[in-house]
Design an enzyme around this catalytic site. Structure first.
Site, mmCIF file in Angstrom:
data_model
loop_
_atom_site.group_PDB
_atom_site.id
_atom_site.type_symbol
_atom_site.label_atom_id
_atom_site.label_comp_id
_atom_site.label_asym_id
_atom_site.label_seq_id
_atom_site.Cartn_x
_atom_site.Cartn_y
_atom_site.Cartn_z
ATOM 1 N N LYS A 1 33.105 -12.694 0.512
ATOM 2 C CA LYS A 1 34.388 -12.191 1.042
ATOM 3 C C LYS A 1 34.452 -12.336 2.567
ATOM 4 C CE LYS A 1 33.694 -8.075 -0.644
ATOM 5 N NZ LYS A 1 32.390 -8.303 -1.292
ATOM 6 N N ARG B 1 38.149 -0.127 -2.136
ATOM 7 C CA ARG B 1 36.988 -0.331 -2.986
ATOM 8 C C ARG B 1 36.918 0.682 -4.119
ATOM 9 N NH1 ARG B 1 33.218 -2.794 0.736
ATOM 10 N NH2 ARG B 1 31.218 -3.055 -0.258
ATOM 11 N N ARG C 1 21.011 -13.914 3.277
ATOM 12 C CA ARG C 1 22.034 -13.752 4.330
ATOM 13 C C ARG C 1 21.401 -13.326 5.661
ATOM 14 N NH1 ARG C 1 27.044 -10.116 3.240
ATOM 15 N NH2 ARG C 1 25.461 -8.679 2.519
ATOM 16 N N ARG D 1 20.508 -7.613 6.988
ATOM 17 C CA ARG D 1 21.066 -6.275 6.778
ATOM 18 C C ARG D 1 20.123 -5.419 5.935
ATOM 19 N NH1 ARG D 1 27.244 -7.318 5.006
ATOM 20 N NH2 ARG D 1 26.681 -5.650 3.571
ATOM 21 N N ARG E 1 24.192 -1.368 -5.024
ATOM 22 C CA ARG E 1 25.528 -1.870 -4.632
ATOM 23 C C ARG E 1 26.240 -2.521 -5.817
ATOM 24 N NH1 ARG E 1 23.868 -5.568 0.085
ATOM 25 N NH2 ARG E 1 26.055 -6.132 0.254
HETATM 26 P P1 AP5 Z 1 29.294 -12.855 2.654
HETATM 27 O O1 AP5 Z 1 30.494 -13.628 3.091
HETATM 28 O O2 AP5 Z 1 28.585 -12.036 3.696
HETATM 29 O O3 AP5 Z 1 29.617 -11.976 1.355
HETATM 30 P P2 AP5 Z 1 30.444 -10.634 1.183
HETATM 31 O O4 AP5 Z 1 31.174 -10.725 -0.105
HETATM 32 O O5 AP5 Z 1 31.252 -10.351 2.415
HETATM 33 O O6 AP5 Z 1 29.247 -9.648 1.017
HETATM 34 P P3 AP5 Z 1 29.001 -8.198 1.621
HETATM 35 O O7 AP5 Z 1 27.599 -7.845 1.222
HETATM 36 O O8 AP5 Z 1 29.315 -8.140 3.088
HETATM 37 O O9 AP5 Z 1 29.984 -7.380 0.836
HETATM 38 P P4 AP5 Z 1 29.849 -5.917 0.614
HETATM 39 O O10 AP5 Z 1 31.174 -5.707 -0.014
HETATM 40 O O11 AP5 Z 1 28.677 -5.449 -0.146
HETATM 41 O O12 AP5 Z 1 29.550 -5.335 2.064
HETATM 42 P P5 AP5 Z 1 30.456 -4.620 3.151
HETATM 43 O O13 AP5 Z 1 30.018 -5.115 4.462
HETATM 44 O O14 AP5 Z 1 31.894 -4.682 2.802
HETATM 45 O O15 AP5 Z 1 28.274 -13.901 1.996
HETATM 46 C C1 AP5 Z 1 27.008 -13.501 1.504
HETATM 47 C C2 AP5 Z 1 25.980 -14.617 1.798
HETATM 48 O O16 AP5 Z 1 26.322 -15.781 1.049
HETATM 49 C C3 AP5 Z 1 25.929 -15.075 3.261
HETATM 50 O O17 AP5 Z 1 24.605 -15.387 3.610
HETATM 51 C C4 AP5 Z 1 26.790 -16.358 3.282
HETATM 52 O O18 AP5 Z 1 26.395 -17.268 4.303
HETATM 53 C C5 AP5 Z 1 26.508 -16.902 1.888
HETATM 54 N N1 AP5 Z 1 27.645 -17.648 1.341
HETATM 55 C C6 AP5 Z 1 28.956 -17.308 1.418
HETATM 56 N N2 AP5 Z 1 29.709 -18.216 0.789
HETATM 57 C C7 AP5 Z 1 28.847 -19.150 0.305
HETATM 58 C C8 AP5 Z 1 29.001 -20.346 -0.451
HETATM 59 N N3 AP5 Z 1 30.218 -20.759 -0.834
HETATM 60 N N4 AP5 Z 1 27.890 -21.046 -0.786
HETATM 61 C C9 AP5 Z 1 26.657 -20.642 -0.410
HETATM 62 N N5 AP5 Z 1 26.445 -19.523 0.319
HETATM 63 C C10 AP5 Z 1 27.518 -18.780 0.660
HETATM 64 O O19 AP5 Z 1 30.007 -3.097 2.933
HETATM 65 C C11 AP5 Z 1 28.690 -2.671 3.198
HETATM 66 C C12 AP5 Z 1 28.564 -1.192 2.848
HETATM 67 O O20 AP5 Z 1 29.478 -0.410 3.647
HETATM 68 C C13 AP5 Z 1 28.905 -0.819 1.399
HETATM 69 O O21 AP5 Z 1 27.806 -1.000 0.533
HETATM 70 C C14 AP5 Z 1 29.292 0.662 1.562
HETATM 71 O O22 AP5 Z 1 28.162 1.466 1.708
HETATM 72 C C15 AP5 Z 1 30.027 0.668 2.902
HETATM 73 N N6 AP5 Z 1 31.465 0.436 2.738
HETATM 74 C C16 AP5 Z 1 32.206 -0.558 3.319
HETATM 75 N N7 AP5 Z 1 33.497 -0.466 2.968
HETATM 76 C C17 AP5 Z 1 33.592 0.611 2.143
HETATM 77 C C18 AP5 Z 1 34.673 1.198 1.440
HETATM 78 N N8 AP5 Z 1 35.917 0.692 1.520
HETATM 79 N N9 AP5 Z 1 34.414 2.281 0.662
HETATM 80 C C19 AP5 Z 1 33.175 2.802 0.562
HETATM 81 N N10 AP5 Z 1 32.096 2.288 1.208
HETATM 82 C C20 AP5 Z 1 32.308 1.200 1.999
#
Ligand code: AP5
Length: 256
Positions: free
Chosen positions: A49, A128, A167, A200, A211
């Site tokens: 994402k 979420r 990542r 991370r 997660r």
């Molecule tokens: P990446 O683009 O980083 O993936 P992502 O879907 O953004 O993954 P996240 O782990 O950031 O999502 P998340 O929803 O768990 O975390 P968030 O930061 O929102 O890609 C992942 C990897 O794959 C990278 O290395 C990239 O280079 C690689 N990649 C990408 N595309 C590729 C491709 N096509 N081919 C090959 N490789 C590829 O949230 C973190 C924490 O914050 C949560 O766990 C929670 O505790 C809290 N939080 C945040 N928002 C909320 C909310 N709204 N409500 C409650 N808690 C929340």
């Protein structure tokens, strides 16, 4: 809640309003022409994402708003500058659990200006839970701002775990790399700003399991919620990031 001043990115899109809601003025805020994109990105942790939000920002000029980036910026603040709710949020995040809706909503509501921004937005990681989705819907209805679409990225679990465990993220500009799929030119150093790359805390195996379970329990139901509102666009998250972005834009053009 403490203001988030640490480590905000300096890119084409500085996201100052998002990272510093009381003081920040985005240098790239533009006057909208009425055709701004307002997107929500859905999908399991690690599906890509953040990577897609960054690419969509470049293609559609809509600001990348990530709640995960906000929490990670807050975790860099001195502990004495963090509110009790934010300290509790950090603990949830480290364990891979969702942060309570009340804390998340307080943070997003403080930044309602970014939702109103005439340049549009790509929301990454929010909403979420059904509670968060209902709150966002109410806010947007009260502001008379319609969502353009909700993009749901789909990928098999094995591929997702491989993406998360490899990542690396820039501590300065938040650019995202992968040790094999998308490595930086110099090991451990960001191509864009020469910041240091880090892994991370919540990308360790025990947090990844938590997660994924939180996603299945709380976030997956949003697929039906947005389908019922006629906003859902599903995109296969396989292939290169550019391929997926192209597929996303095509799907958006042809959405019902
Ligand atoms: P990446 O683009 O980083 O993936 P992502 O879907 O953004 O993954 P996240 O782990 O950031 O999502 P998340 O929803 O768990 O975390 P968030 O930061 O929102 O890609 C992942 C990897 O794959 C990278 O290395 C990239 O280079 C690689 N990649 C990408 N595309 C590729 C491709 N096509 N081919 C090959 N490789 C590829 O949230 C973190 C924490 O914050 C949560 O766990 C929670 O505790 C809290 N939080 C945040 N928002 C909320 C909310 N709204 N409500 C409650 N808690 C929340």
């Amino acid at each position: 809640m403490g203001s988030l001043t640490a480590n905000f990115p300096q890119s084409k899109q500085d996201r100052c309003g998002w990272f510093q809601p009381t003081r920040g003025v985005c240098t790239d805020a533009r006057n909208g022409n009425g055709s701004a994109w307002r997107l929500v990105l859905l999908g399991a942790p690690g599906v890509g994402k953040g990577t897609q939000a960054d690419l969509l920002n470049k293609k559609l000029d809509a600001c990348h708003l990530s709640t995960g980036d906000l929490f990670r910026a807050a975790s860099k603040e001195k502990e004495c500058d963090q509110s009790p709710a934010m300290r509790a949020a950090m603990e949830h995040m480290r364990r891979g659990e969702l942060v309570p809706d009340s804390t998340v909503w307080e943070m997003v509501r403080e930044r309602a200006g970014c939702i109103r921004c005439s340049a549009g937005f790509v929301l990454d990681g929010f909403p979420r839970t059904l509670g968060q989705a209902e709150s966002l819907k109410r806010l947007m209805e009260s502001e008379r701002i319609p969502l353009s679409a909700v993009v749901n990225y789909e990928l098999p679990l094995g591929e997702i775990v491989a993406r998360l465990s490899g990542r690396r993220t820039c501590e300065k500009c938040k650019a995202v790399y992968h040790i094999t799929g998308n490595p930086s030119k110099v090991d451990g150093v960001c191509d864009r700003c020469q910041g240091k790359l880090f892994q991370r805390e919540d990308d360790l195996p025990e947090s990844i399991t938590v997660r994924m379970a939180a996603y299945e329990r709380s976030t997956a139901p949003l697929i039906e919620f947005y389908k019922a509102l006629g906003l859902l666009v599903s995109v296969a998250a396989v292939g290169s990031p550019d391929d997926i972005c192209g597929r996303t834009i095509e799907a958006l053009k042809h959405r019902p």
